[in-house]
Write a protein that holds these residues in place. Structure first.
Motif, short mmCIF file in Angstrom:
data_model
loop_
_atom_site.label_atom_id
_atom_site.label_comp_id
_atom_site.label_asym_id
_atom_site.label_seq_id
_atom_site.Cartn_x
_atom_site.Cartn_y
_atom_site.Cartn_z
N LEU A 16 0.83 -1.21 0.00
CA LEU A 16 0.00 0.00 0.00
C LEU A 16 0.86 1.26 0.00
N LEU A 17 1.95 1.25 0.76
CA LEU A 17 2.86 2.38 0.76
C LEU A 17 3.49 2.58 -0.62
N GLY A 18 3.88 1.48 -1.25
CA GLY A 18 4.43 1.57 -2.61
C GLY A 18 3.42 2.09 -3.61
N ALA A 19 2.17 1.64 -3.48
CA ALA A 19 1.12 2.14 -4.37
C ALA A 19 0.89 3.64 -4.17
N SER A 20 0.97 4.09 -2.94
CA SER A 20 0.77 5.52 -2.70
C SER A 20 1.93 6.33 -3.27
N ILE A 21 3.14 5.81 -3.21
CA ILE A 21 4.28 6.51 -3.80
C ILE A 21 4.14 6.57 -5.32
N VAL A 22 3.67 5.48 -5.92
CA VAL A 22 3.44 5.47 -7.37
C VAL A 22 2.36 6.49 -7.74
N LEU A 23 1.29 6.55 -6.95
CA LEU A 23 0.23 7.54 -7.21
C LEU A 23 0.76 8.97 -7.14
N ILE A 24 1.61 9.25 -6.19
CA ILE A 24 2.20 10.59 -6.09
C ILE A 24 3.10 10.86 -7.28
N GLY A 25 3.86 9.85 -7.71
CA GLY A 25 4.71 10.00 -8.89
C GLY A 25 3.88 10.27 -10.14
N VAL A 26 2.77 9.56 -10.31
CA VAL A 26 1.87 9.79 -11.45
C VAL A 26 1.30 11.20 -11.39
N ALA A 27 0.94 11.65 -10.18
CA ALA A 27 0.39 13.00 -10.03
C ALA A 27 1.42 14.05 -10.44
N VAL A 28 2.65 13.89 -10.00
CA VAL A 28 3.70 14.84 -10.36
C VAL A 28 3.96 14.80 -11.86
N TRP A 29 4.02 13.60 -12.43
CA TRP A 29 4.28 13.45 -13.87
C TRP A 29 3.18 14.11 -14.70
N GLY A 50 -6.27 15.37 -6.44
CA GLY A 50 -7.11 14.21 -6.14
C GLY A 50 -6.29 12.94 -5.98
N LEU A 51 -5.30 12.75 -6.85
CA LEU A 51 -4.44 11.57 -6.74
C LEU A 51 -3.61 11.60 -5.47
N VAL A 52 -3.12 12.77 -5.09
CA VAL A 52 -2.32 12.87 -3.87
C VAL A 52 -3.19 12.59 -2.65
N ILE A 53 -4.43 13.06 -2.66
CA ILE A 53 -5.35 12.78 -1.54
C ILE A 53 -5.58 11.28 -1.42
N ILE A 54 -5.82 10.63 -2.55
CA ILE A 54 -6.01 9.18 -2.53
C ILE A 54 -4.73 8.48 -2.06
N ALA A 55 -3.57 8.99 -2.51
CA ALA A 55 -2.30 8.39 -2.11
C ALA A 55 -2.09 8.51 -0.60
N VAL A 56 -2.44 9.66 -0.04
CA VAL A 56 -2.29 9.84 1.41
C VAL A 56 -3.23 8.89 2.16
N ALA A 57 -4.46 8.75 1.66
CA ALA A 57 -5.40 7.82 2.31
C ALA A 57 -4.89 6.38 2.24
N VAL A 58 -4.35 5.99 1.10
CA VAL A 58 -3.81 4.63 0.94
C VAL A 58 -2.61 4.43 1.87
N ALA A 59 -1.74 5.44 1.95
CA ALA A 59 -0.58 5.34 2.84
C ALA A 59 -1.02 5.26 4.30
N ASP A 60 -2.05 6.04 4.66
CA ASP A 60 -2.56 6.00 6.03
C ASP A 60 -3.16 4.64 6.37
N VAL A 61 -3.86 4.03 5.42
CA VAL A 61 -4.42 2.70 5.66
C VAL A 61 -3.28 1.69 5.83
N GLY A 62 -2.25 1.79 5.00
CA GLY A 62 -1.09 0.91 5.15
C GLY A 62 -0.41 1.09 6.49
N LYS A 63 -0.25 2.34 6.91
CA LYS A 63 0.35 2.62 8.22
C LYS A 63 -0.52 2.09 9.35
N PHE A 64 -1.82 2.27 9.21
CA PHE A 64 -2.77 1.78 10.21
C PHE A 64 -2.66 0.26 10.35
#
Length: 184
Positions: A16-29, A50-64
């Motif tokens: 999940l953390l990796g997916a959130s990093i990929v989402l942030i990379g896609v958002a920046v790209w 919107g992608l960064v918000i989803i990425a943060v939520a995914v990272a938070d779920v992974g951290k949780f």
């Protein structure tokens, strides 16, 4: 079996953390591509938010999941533990829903006002989830108060202090806080 479970939750958390990093990379790209080409720069930026918000939520779920299932390594035996975990998880979801609906409202209000209904319903869903969480907190408050906290394993069950005959054991008193002094 506990080792397998901890390993599985660790893998899921890092995925999940990796997916959130990929989402942030896609958002920046996508944002950088939108700015370089000049086509719909604001729209791509709103999409990126919107992608960064989803990425943060995914990272938070992974951290949780990592904190609750790997680090804590405990089953939820008391209502307070379950209440805290559910509150934490639902808070992550409510914040993500709220932010996403705000981004969608900003994006659709620029295009056609008739499309604002769907992001508005998403915001209503976030508000209903918040009200439901508050209701859950209120209703489960009595359940957590009724169950006494576990005593430490090294602590004895009996109180060794002497008790005078005919008197109950002394209990620590709670002192009410004094009202603030009037500065006038």
């Amino acid at each position: 079996m506990t080792l397998f479970s901890r390993l599985l939750y660790t893998i899921i958390s890092f995925a999940l953390l990796g997916a959130s990093i990929v989402l942030i990379g896609v958002a920046v790209w996508r944002t950088s591509q939108g700015f370089w080409t000049g086509e719909g720069a604001l729209d791509t930026m709103l999409d990126a938010i919107g992608l960064v918000i989803i990425a943060v939520a995914v990272a938070d779920v992974g951290k949780f999941l990592f904190e609750e299932e790997v680090i804590a390594d405990r089953e939820m035996r008391r209502p307070a533990e379950a209440r805290g975990s559910l509150t934490k998880f639902m808070s992550i979801m409510i914040v993500a829903l709220s932010l996403e609906s705000l981004v969608l409202i900003a994006k659709t209000s620029r295009e056609t006002m008739g499309d604002v209904v769907y992001p508005g319903l998403l915001m209503l869903l976030a508000v209903l989830a918040l009200v439901g969480l508050g209701l859950f907190q209120k209703l489960s408050q009595n359940a957590t108060a009724a169950v006494p906290p576990d005593r430490d394993e090294g602590e004895d069950e009996t109180d060794d202090r002497p008790v005078a005959i005919g008197k109950s054991p002394a209990r620590p008193r709670r002192h009410p806080t004094a009202p603030a002094a009037d500065p006038a």
